[in-house]
Structure formats: structure tokens, C-alpha cells
Motif scaffolding. Structure first.
Motif, PDB file in Angstrom:
ATOM      1  N   PHE A  36       0.828  -1.210   0.000  1.00  0.00           N
ATOM      2  CA  PHE A  36       0.000   0.000   0.000  1.00  0.00           C
ATOM      3  C   PHE A  36       0.856   1.252   0.000  1.00  0.00           C
ATOM      4  O   PHE A  36       1.929   1.287   0.609  1.00  0.00           O
ATOM      5  N   PRO A  37       0.384   2.335  -0.634  1.00  0.00           N
ATOM      6  CA  PRO A  37       1.148   3.597  -0.616  1.00  0.00           C
ATOM      7  C   PRO A  37       1.110   4.259   0.754  1.00  0.00           C
ATOM      8  O   PRO A  37       0.149   4.113   1.507  1.00  0.00           O
ATOM      9  N   ARG A  38       2.194   4.983   1.077  1.00  0.00           N
ATOM     10  CA  ARG A  38       2.290   5.785   2.297  1.00  0.00           C
ATOM     11  C   ARG A  38       3.107   7.021   1.986  1.00  0.00           C
ATOM     12  O   ARG A  38       3.933   7.012   1.066  1.00  0.00           O
ATOM     13  N   ASP A  39       2.933   8.053   2.769  1.00  0.00           N
ATOM     14  CA  ASP A  39       3.765   9.245   2.616  1.00  0.00           C
ATOM     15  C   ASP A  39       5.223   8.879   2.842  1.00  0.00           C
ATOM     16  O   ASP A  39       5.565   8.186   3.815  1.00  0.00           O
ATOM     17  N   GLY A  40       6.088   9.343   1.945  1.00  0.00           N
ATOM     18  CA  GLY A  40       7.519   9.121   2.091  1.00  0.00           C
ATOM     19  C   GLY A  40       8.000   7.778   1.596  1.00  0.00           C
ATOM     20  O   GLY A  40       9.200   7.504   1.593  1.00  0.00           O
ATOM     21  N   LYS A  41       7.069   6.932   1.141  1.00  0.00           N
ATOM     22  CA  LYS A  41       7.439   5.589   0.697  1.00  0.00           C
ATOM     23  C   LYS A  41       7.884   5.611  -0.760  1.00  0.00           C
ATOM     24  O   LYS A  41       7.416   6.435  -1.546  1.00  0.00           O
ATOM     25  N   TYR A  42       8.759   4.701  -1.107  1.00  0.00           N
ATOM     26  CA  TYR A  42       9.180   4.516  -2.491  1.00  0.00           C
ATOM     27  C   TYR A  42       7.950   4.427  -3.383  1.00  0.00           C
ATOM     28  O   TYR A  42       6.986   3.726  -3.074  1.00  0.00           O
ATOM     29  N   GLY A  43       7.966   5.128  -4.525  1.00  0.00           N
ATOM     30  CA  GLY A  43       6.742   5.385  -5.253  1.00  0.00           C
ATOM     31  C   GLY A  43       6.399   4.438  -6.380  1.00  0.00           C
ATOM     32  O   GLY A  43       5.372   4.625  -7.025  1.00  0.00           O
ATOM     33  N   HIS A  44       7.236   3.447  -6.650  1.00  0.00           N
ATOM     34  CA  HIS A  44       6.953   2.569  -7.777  1.00  0.00           C
ATOM     35  C   HIS A  44       6.786   1.132  -7.277  1.00  0.00           C
ATOM     36  O   HIS A  44       6.449   0.909  -6.127  1.00  0.00           O
ATOM     37  N   ALA A  45       7.024   0.175  -8.146  1.00  0.00           N
ATOM     38  CA  ALA A  45       6.974  -1.241  -7.788  1.00  0.00           C
ATOM     39  C   ALA A  45       8.382  -1.803  -7.899  1.00  0.00           C
ATOM     40  O   ALA A  45       9.016  -1.660  -8.935  1.00  0.00           O
ATOM     41  N   ALA A  46       8.876  -2.421  -6.833  1.00  0.00           N
ATOM     42  CA  ALA A  46      10.264  -2.886  -6.849  1.00  0.00           C
ATOM     43  C   ALA A  46      10.452  -4.063  -5.920  1.00  0.00           C
ATOM     44  O   ALA A  46       9.687  -4.272  -4.979  1.00  0.00           O
ATOM     45  N   ASN A  47      11.482  -4.822  -6.205  1.00  0.00           N
ATOM     46  CA  ASN A  47      11.928  -5.894  -5.320  1.00  0.00           C
ATOM     47  C   ASN A  47      13.211  -5.444  -4.637  1.00  0.00           C
ATOM     48  O   ASN A  47      14.159  -5.018  -5.294  1.00  0.00           O
ATOM     49  N   PHE A  48      13.235  -5.508  -3.312  1.00  0.00           N
ATOM     50  CA  PHE A  48      14.403  -5.112  -2.527  1.00  0.00           C
ATOM     51  C   PHE A  48      15.023  -6.339  -1.876  1.00  0.00           C
ATOM     52  O   PHE A  48      14.321  -7.085  -1.183  1.00  0.00           O
ATOM     53  N   ASN A  49      16.295  -6.553  -2.089  1.00  0.00           N
ATOM     54  CA  ASN A  49      16.982  -7.579  -1.309  1.00  0.00           C
ATOM     55  C   ASN A  49      17.317  -6.998   0.053  1.00  0.00           C
ATOM     56  O   ASN A  49      18.034  -6.004   0.165  1.00  0.00           O
ATOM     57  N   LEU A  50      16.784  -7.589   1.113  1.00  0.00           N
ATOM     58  CA  LEU A  50      17.059  -7.125   2.473  1.00  0.00           C
ATOM     59  C   LEU A  50      18.288  -7.818   3.056  1.00  0.00           C
ATOM     60  O   LEU A  50      19.073  -7.198   3.777  1.00  0.00           O
ATOM     61  N   ALA A  84      11.943  -8.382  -0.291  1.00  0.00           N
ATOM     62  CA  ALA A  84      10.701  -7.629  -0.076  1.00  0.00           C
ATOM     63  C   ALA A  84      10.170  -7.062  -1.380  1.00  0.00           C
ATOM     64  O   ALA A  84      10.924  -6.504  -2.173  1.00  0.00           O
ATOM     65  N   LEU A  85       8.854  -7.186  -1.570  1.00  0.00           N
ATOM     66  CA  LEU A  85       8.170  -6.479  -2.644  1.00  0.00           C
ATOM     67  C   LEU A  85       7.580  -5.203  -2.065  1.00  0.00           C
ATOM     68  O   LEU A  85       6.809  -5.256  -1.102  1.00  0.00           O
ATOM     69  N   VAL A  86       7.969  -4.071  -2.635  1.00  0.00           N
ATOM     70  CA  VAL A  86       7.467  -2.765  -2.197  1.00  0.00           C
ATOM     71  C   VAL A  86       6.727  -2.160  -3.372  1.00  0.00           C
ATOM     72  O   VAL A  86       7.320  -1.866  -4.400  1.00  0.00           O
ATOM     73  N   CYS A  87       5.412  -2.011  -3.220  1.00  0.00           N
ATOM     74  CA  CYS A  87       4.569  -1.530  -4.313  1.00  0.00           C
ATOM     75  C   CYS A  87       3.626  -0.452  -3.803  1.00  0.00           C
ATOM     76  O   CYS A  87       3.639  -0.105  -2.631  1.00  0.00           O
ATOM     77  N   ASN A  88       2.804   0.053  -4.693  1.00  0.00           N
ATOM     78  CA  ASN A  88       1.888   1.143  -4.356  1.00  0.00           C
ATOM     79  C   ASN A  88       0.537   0.945  -5.025  1.00  0.00           C
ATOM     80  O   ASN A  88       0.109   1.736  -5.853  1.00  0.00           O
ATOM     81  N   PHE A  89      -0.149  -0.104  -4.647  1.00  0.00           N
ATOM     82  CA  PHE A  89      -1.443  -0.390  -5.231  1.00  0.00           C
ATOM     83  C   PHE A  89      -2.538   0.301  -4.433  1.00  0.00           C
ATOM     84  O   PHE A  89      -2.388   0.570  -3.251  1.00  0.00           O
ATOM     85  N   SER A  90      -3.655   0.561  -5.096  1.00  0.00           N
ATOM     86  CA  SER A  90      -4.733   1.309  -4.444  1.00  0.00           C
ATOM     87  C   SER A  90      -5.284   0.535  -3.256  1.00  0.00           C
ATOM     88  O   SER A  90      -5.401  -0.687  -3.280  1.00  0.00           O
ATOM     89  N   LYS A  91      -5.636   1.288  -2.232  1.00  0.00           N
ATOM     90  CA  LYS A  91      -6.172   0.667  -1.025  1.00  0.00           C
ATOM     91  C   LYS A  91      -7.627   0.260  -1.234  1.00  0.00           C
ATOM     92  O   LYS A  91      -8.333   0.810  -2.063  1.00  0.00           O
ATOM     93  N   PRO A  92      -8.079  -0.697  -0.446  1.00  0.00           N
ATOM     94  CA  PRO A  92      -9.482  -1.095  -0.538  1.00  0.00           C
ATOM     95  C   PRO A  92     -10.396  -0.034   0.068  1.00  0.00           C
ATOM     96  O   PRO A  92      -9.953   0.837   0.807  1.00  0.00           O
ATOM     97  N   THR A  93     -11.653  -0.124  -0.269  1.00  0.00           N
ATOM     98  CA  THR A  93     -12.687   0.720   0.333  1.00  0.00           C
ATOM     99  C   THR A  93     -13.627  -0.200   1.097  1.00  0.00           C
ATOM    100  O   THR A  93     -13.563  -1.426   0.961  1.00  0.00           O
ATOM    101  N   PRO A  94     -14.508   0.364   1.905  1.00  0.00           N
ATOM    102  CA  PRO A  94     -15.450  -0.505   2.632  1.00  0.00           C
ATOM    103  C   PRO A  94     -16.307  -1.371   1.707  1.00  0.00           C
ATOM    104  O   PRO A  94     -16.758  -2.438   2.106  1.00  0.00           O
TER     105      PRO A  94
END
Length: 780
Positions: free
Chosen positions: A486-500, A517-527
């Protein structure tokens, strides 16, 4: 992306903050391929409803005993700003003492692989275990002070990497080892040769004095630029206030989720440049002025990066010439599969020649569709002779709906994020002999080793899986997989794989297991709806998971060759090959699961929105699958011409005729002119503006973060990926025998062997371009 967040450490100390293997490639497609993200429903909640023919993924509470206790604890994410800096300095001190000790105790005459290379390699392994996570905080932390400290720590590590890579006293010992020609295993020999060459490529071929000092200054400044450039992208908070009527056509649930204005912006909503806002607006906004405004402003969202990009280009060229190369491209490509800029230029030029006629035809059809649309809506705005950059996502989508009955909103109903992820992991289980166990509840606390369960993740949204070999592969532990979607303020803005943490063999002969780690920014769910993925987003997610699998199953002796640490013009090939599974009818059906079946609440919300109580099919209908597959290559020439623009711009700025030429080059004009000439789409310049209307290069993190003179790799690696799929998997994508052979022959090797040799071994011959051009429909 590739868009890398941190600089890669030079030579001996691999502190690449991550491997950004983003399918930003995917996100760059005009009419498709944005990234995607998670939803609320936990696997344990939806597992029983997942599918009739598929068992749900395991979670730790129900896993067999053999998969309950990983032999290695996951890392903890409990750093503070102060501890990051302190730990970084300790790492540097330890590593420097290792190098100092080698130089103090060993002469060239006594130098051997064991007493020179191995101590540094073991230290490199230990450094990577901690340094990757230190740099990772700047990409994911919600705490600005922690992100800033991570950035500062990365700079310290990069400066030390430059210092290490230019130690002539250590190089003399490495040179002595190489000259002795000891019999070594292939991976050790490869490490020795690469390290030796890295010293030379990092300035030790230049005589000590002003030139070498200048080279070192350039390396340090380039590190600073890379870190600051990506930080600006991560911290970007821009957007536009729109009246709701200006967003006519944009999905209602998106508009309803936008921040509401106050004061002078009362009755307006705030549309950001984050993917979940940006791409749907460009696809669905009926108002062309809205699309234009969003497109142009997005191209100018990080203009503070404009001078940084120009400075980087100039410094790279200067550094390459100090080393004796004609330009930066010649320097960078020397170590890649292509070997020379001419090979790259010829490939890109040939592809442009083949694609250009198709692009022209596609534009003619899309422009006719635009004219029909304007006429039907009674609009006479004078733009019916132009097909604009901000038109393409909109009319590409409209064409798919009109001519191919492809409604992405309806298709997305069948791909809720969590069930789609489960389906993808099941494919990897069957194909590669893996088992994924989500770590939940008390088992998280147990793995925190006395700490809190939250200590083993960096944010509450993060899912963590332990990954194992299945019984056929020996039931051994493989590593840890994290999903942060999920997207957050200050978070990496694309889709990427990070080796930790990379995998390797330690000095005691014990295997250290990787964390990825997969770090992505997909839209959040709604109710009323979970996060729903359009088909192009399914492809992107599968691509990124493919990088994660590459990272997990790699088994190398040294961390520097682990997983995705391959040459840049090969690294995308394994994940690009796996994208083909998202175009296979049986696999699309197995991945699908209509969201109305997930819960009574979702069912009621679907009935309300659809205006019917008739239940949709649980799995995606064959008719929809056929529509998806029929559109695979619709407007494909334009997509690939767009990719060519990025690749040819990259080569243009890194392959100047002289340093004076690059000094005089107007980079923004070059970027926009090349885009117009190659993609054949119009920009604001045809409306009376000039070529400097946008600064897209300032948002192009790939070229600052590791893909410089390497973006062509997204296209060239498709040659390899298509050849592998057509030759081995096309007729039987779920062939477990071939899947395991692919795992052991290609993925396990990482970068420990020449990539061309890996391909030849897997294919049984040299790779061919025939399948690639056939797939694109431009074979001769």
C-alpha cells in the motif's frame, strides 16, 4: 527502474540498498501496466473460499511441523535514527580493519586467494546482512527522521565504498593473487577476476595525482546526486486541486477517496501524482484539459532534479574520459552482455525501423477513434488532427472497450489483490517446488526472539512469509518473503523488489538464507470493494514476484553474486519470462476469484452497485479471458516505441561525440524531441509551446539509480525471456519438471556464472531473436 533508491556499493562491499527490479517498465505503458497493491482480507479469512480446485496457502498456525520453525530468525526493524548512524560507522570500522589487517600482514609474494580474497568476501557478506536494511528504511519508513538517517547512512557507506575501491595497497595484493593463477572453483575465479577489474574501473589504472583525485571527487559527488535525486522522488507530495466535474469519467470510488478541500479549495478534491490517482485519471477522465494538466504537471513534479540530472550526465562523461573511454556508455556497457555501445545502438535502431510503421498505423486508428468520440460529444476544440501524449491512455482504453469488449473495471472484479497473490504463489509452488507459509499471530512473536511481534516488520501492513522447498525438493528452508503493497507518505513510489539480506555460504560452511521484499503502491481497498487489479496490474505484480523468487531460490557461495545481482541487460529476463503465465487461459482462470464471493458485505455492495442480485461466476468467464488475450498486442508498437524512447534517450546522453557536446546539450529539449520523433505522439510543443515544456528526465530514477547506459536492457532482455518461454514453456506452462530445471539452471546461479553461458545451458543453444520478433509481429 529501474528506478533505484540507493547507490550500489562499488567493488568489495555490496551495499546495494536494494535491487530495484521494478516493472516501472510496465507502469510506463500509456494504455496499461500501472503497478498494483494489496487489500484487507487476510489469507486465513478468505482461504476457505479461495477456490474449489486449489488448497489455500498455508499460514504458520496450520503448517506441518516441518515448516513451522525456520532455522534462521528474520531480521528486526527496530532501528532509531541514532542507531542507524552508529551501526553504519561500526560496519565501516570493522570492514576497514579487515582491509588494513590484510595489507599489514601479507606481502604480494605471500598473497593467496585464501588470505586476501576470502577475508574480504566474508566481510562483504556480513556487511550486506546489515547494510541493505540500513538503506531500506529510506524507502519504507513512516518516520522522516529515520528516512533522513538512512539517507545519511547510505552516503557514509558509499563514501567508504569509494575509498575501498581505490585502495592501491589492497589492489596490489589482489593483482598478485590473480597472477598466481591458483586453481579455484568457478565462482571464486569469477569473483577474483571481477574484483580485479573493478579496481581498474574505479580509477586505479590512472596514475596517482590530480586526475585520480578528480576521479574520486566525481565518484563521491555522483553518490550524493543519486541519493538526493531519489530522496526528492520519494518525498514528492505534489498534486492538483480539481472540481469534481473536471474529473467526469474517473471511477467514482477513486474520486470519493480523494482529500476534500477547505477555504479557497472548498468543493474541490486533491489529486496526487501517485499511481493509484494518476493512471485512472489519465485513462478515464473525459475532459481532455484535465488529462493534459495532470500529464504536464506530473512531468514537472520534481524539477529540483533537473540540475542534478544534468550534473550527473556531465560528471559521468568526465569520469569515463579520465579512465580512457570515449564516453560513459562505452564504460558501462563493457561489462554487460552487449559489450559495446554499437551493439546496443544497432539493436535499438533495428527495432525502431521495424516498429515505426506499426506505430503510425496504430496512431491513425486511434486518431480516428478520437475524432468519432469528439463528434459524438459535440466537441470542436481544434485538436482532431493531433494525437497527444495525454490522449493515449484514454483512447487506448476506449479502443479496448469498443473494439474488443474489454472492460478493465469488470475484469478487475475477478482479481482481488489478496486472492490473486495467493494464486500467484501457488503457481510458484507448483512450478518451482516451493511452499509459502504466512507467518501470523503468535508465530510472529516467537520469531521476534524475545521482542514484539511488530519488530519483524517495518509497518503494520506488511505480510511476511517463510518459504520452503516442498518434499520433492527436500523440505529445506529457502528464506523470507515480505509484501508491502500500500502507498504511504515518504514511501518509495513505484513497484520494486528489494533484497534485504542476501544468501551465501559463511566461513564455517553454513548457508545463510535470504530475505526479500516487494514494495509496491497499489490502491487501497474501500469498505465496499477490496483492492482490485486490472489485468496489466496482475502482470506487474507477477513480474515483481518473479524477481522475489529469483532472489529467494538463488544459491551462491558469495553474497555479491546472489539472486538478481546479474548484469543489467539480463536481470529483467527471468521476470519478463514469467509474465507469459498472465496471458495463459488456464492460469488466468486459476488466479481469478470474483470479489463478491469474499464476504457477505462485499456481495451486498456488489449487488447494490451492479443493480442486480444475479451472482456473477466465481471464476472469470472464458469469454473475458479470450478478450484479454486478444488484446495482448493491441497498440503494442506504440508501447515498445515508448520504451525505445527511454532507451535511446539514455544512450544519447551517455554517448556524446565529445565532452563539449554534452555540455551544450539541452537535456529537456532532447528528451521531449526524442519522445516526439520516436513515439510519434504530440506534446504541448505543437500547441505553440516550446520543447522545454516538461522535464521528464527529472522523474526518471532509472538513469540515476543504476540503469544508466542500461535501460536498453528492458528490451534486450525480452529477447532472452521470449526465447526461453517459446522454447521450453509455451506448450506446457505448468510443466513442473521444466520449472525445476529452470530454477536450478537459471535462477539458482544468480550472477555467479556468465549470463550467456547460463542461457546456453538452459536452451541447449545460443539465444535467438526469432521468438522475440515473432511475438511482436515484426519478424522478417
Amino acid at each position: 527502474m529501474n528506478n533505484t533508491l540507493g547507490s550500489f556499493r562499488i567493488l568489495l562491499i555490496s551495499v546495494a540498498v536494494f535491487t530495484c527490479l521494478s516493472a516501472i517498465l510496465a507502469s510506463l505503458r500509456f494504455g496499461a501496466r500501472a503497478p498494483s497493491i494489496l487489500q484487507y482480507l487476510k489469507p486465513s479469512r478468505i482461504g476457505s473460499q479461495f477456490g474449489q480446485a486449489q488448497r489455500p496457502l498455508l499460514n504458520s498456525s496450520m503448517a506441518p511441523e516441518m515448516y513451522r520453525k525456520p532455522p534462521q530468525l528474520p531480521p528486526k526493524f527496530t532501528a532509531t535514527p541514532g542507531s542507524l548512524i552508529e551501526d553504519t560507522k561500526s560496519l565501516i570500522d570493522r570492514s576497514r580493519s579487515v582491509q588494513d589487517g590484510i595489507v599489514k600482514d601479507i606481502t604480494p609474494e605471500k598473497a593467496t586467494f585464501k588470505n586476501v580474497m576470502l577475508p574480504v568476501a566474508y566481510d562483504d557478506n556480513k556487511m550486506a546482512i546489515e547494510s541493505h536494511i540500513i538503506g531500506f528504511y529510506q524507502a519504507v519508513s513512516t518516520n522522516k527522521e529515520l528516512r533522513d538517517a538512512s539517507t545519511e547512512a547510505e552516503k557514509l557507506l558509499d563514501d567508504f565504498g569509494i575509498e575501498s575501491s581505490m585502495r592501491e595497497d589492497v589492489f596490489k595484493l589482489v593483482d598478485a593473487v590473480l597472477r598466481k593463477k591458483e586453481p579455484l572453483d568457478p565462482e571464486s575465479q569469477r569473483m577474483l577476476e571481477k574484483d580485479h577489474k573493478s579496481y581498474i574501473r574505479n580509477g586505479l589504472s590512472v596514475p596517482a595525482g590530480p586526475k585520480r583525485d578528480r576521479f574520486k571527487e566525481i565518484k563521491k559527488r555522483l553518490s550524493e546526486i543519486s541519493i538526493l535525486f531519489q530522496k526528492n522522488l520519494n518525498e514528492e507530495q505534489g498534486g492538483i486541486w480539481f472540481a469534481p466535474e473536471e474529473l467526469d469519467g474517473v471511477p467514482e470510488d477513486l474520486v470519493a477517496s480523494l482529500k476534500k478541500g477547505e477555504g479557497e479549495n472548498e468543493d474541490k478534491v486533491w489529486l496526487t501524482f501517485k499511481y493509484p490517482d494518476l493512471f485512472p485519471t489519465l485513462r478515464y477522465a473525459n475532459n481532455a484539459e484535465t488529462r493534459k494538466k495532470v500529464f504536464v504537471e506530473n512531468e514537472n513534479k520534481c524539477n529540483q532534479n533537473v540540475p542534478l540530472f544534468q550534473e550527473a550526465i556531465l560528471l559521468r562523461d568526465e569520469a569515463a574520459r579520465i579512465l580512457g573511454y570515449n564516453n560513459h556508455a562505452e564504460f558501462r556497457i563493457e561489462d554487460k552482455m552487449a559489450k559495446t555501445p554499437k551493439t546496443v545502438d544497432d539493436f535499438l535502431g533495428d527495432l525502431r525501423t521495424r516498429l515505426a510503421p506499426g506505430g503510425k498505423k496504430e496512431i491513425e486508428k486511434l486518431l480516428e477513434l478520437k475524432r468519432q468520440d469528439l463528434k459524438q460529444r459535440g466537441l470542436n476544440d481544434g485538436t482532431d488532427k493531433n494525437y497527444f501524449l495525454w490522449d493515449h491512455r484514454y483512447y487506448d482504453r476506449l479502443m479496448l472497450e469498443k473494439d474488443f469488449s474489454l472492460d478493465q473495471q469488470v475484469i478487475a472484479e475477478y482479481f482481488p489483490l489478496q486472492t490473486t497473490i495467493q494464486g500467484m504463489l501457488k503457481i510458484f509452488e507448483e512450478l518451482f517446488g516451493l511452499v509459502f507459509v504466512e507467518i501470523v499471530g503468535e508465530d510472529r512473536a516467537a520469531l521476534a526472539d524475545g521482542g514484539k511481534s511488530s519488530d519483524i516488520v517495518w509497518h503494520e501492513d506488511v505480510q511476511i512469509f517463510s518459504v520452503w522447498d516442498d518434499e520433492g525438493e527436500g523440505s529445506g528452508f529457502v528464506g523470507y518473503l515480505y509484501l508491502d503493497l500500500f502507498p504511504r507518505d515518504g514511501k518509495y513510489g513505484h513497484a520494486a523488489n528489494f533484497n534485504l539480506q542476501p544468501g551465501y555460504i559463511d566461513e564455517n560452511g553454513k548457508r545463510r538464507y535470504p530475505c526479500t521484499a516487494l514494495v509496491c503502491n497499489f490502491s487501497k481497498p474501500t469498505p465496499k470493494k477490496p483492492s482490485l487489479l486490472k489485468h496489466d496490474e496482475v502482470v506487474t505484480l507477477f513480474h515483481e514476484l518473479g524477481h522475489g523468487i529469483h532472489d529467494l531460490v538463488s544459491r551462491t557461495t558469495y553474497s555479491r553474486f546472489h539472486g538478481t545481482n546479474t548484469v543489467r541487460d539480463f536481470v529483467e529476463a527471468p521476470s519478463q519470462m514469467l509474465e507469459n503465465w498472465c496471458w495463459t487461459p488456464s492460469q488466468l482462470r486459476s488466479l481469478s476469484h470474483h470479489y463478491s464471493y469474499l464476504s457477505p458485505e462485499y456481495e451486498a455492495a456488489y449487488n447494490e452497485s451492479s443493480g442486480t442480485e444475479k451472482k456473477p461466476s466465481e471464476r472469470i468467464p472464458n469469454s473475458l479471458i479470450a478478450n484479454i488475450i486478444n488484446t495482448k498486442h493491441v497498440n503494442d508498437a506504440l508501447f515498445n516505441l515508448r520504451q525505445l524512447h527511454f532507451g535511446m534517450f539514455d544512450m544519447t546522453v551517455h554517448e556524446p561525440a565529445s565532452h563539449e557536446a554534452i555540455e551544450k546539450l539541452d537535456i529537456s529539449t532532447t528528451y521531449n524531441k526524442l519522445r516526439h520523433d520516436i513515439s510519434q505522439l504530440d506534446g504541448p510543443e505543437v500547441l505553440g509551446g516550446d520543447w522545454t515544456w516538461g522535464n521528464g528526465q527529472a522523474t526518471f530514477g532509472h538513469l540515476i539509480g543504476g540503469y544508466d547506459a542500461g535501460y536498453y536492457g528492458y528490451l534486450s532482455s525480452q529477447v532472452y525471456s521470449t526465447d526461453m518461454f517459446y522454447s521450453v514453456f509455451k506448450d506446457d506452462p505448468m510443466n513442473g519438471k521444466e520449472g525445476r530445471r529452470y530454477r536450478h539452471t537459471v535462477l539458482e546461479r544468480g550472477g555467479s556464472k556468465e549470463e550467456m553461458d547460463i542461457l546456453k545451458e538452459f536452451l541447449g543453444r545460443k539465444p535467438s531473436t526469432e521468438a522475440f520478433y515473432k511475438e511482436l509481429g515484426i519478424s522478417q
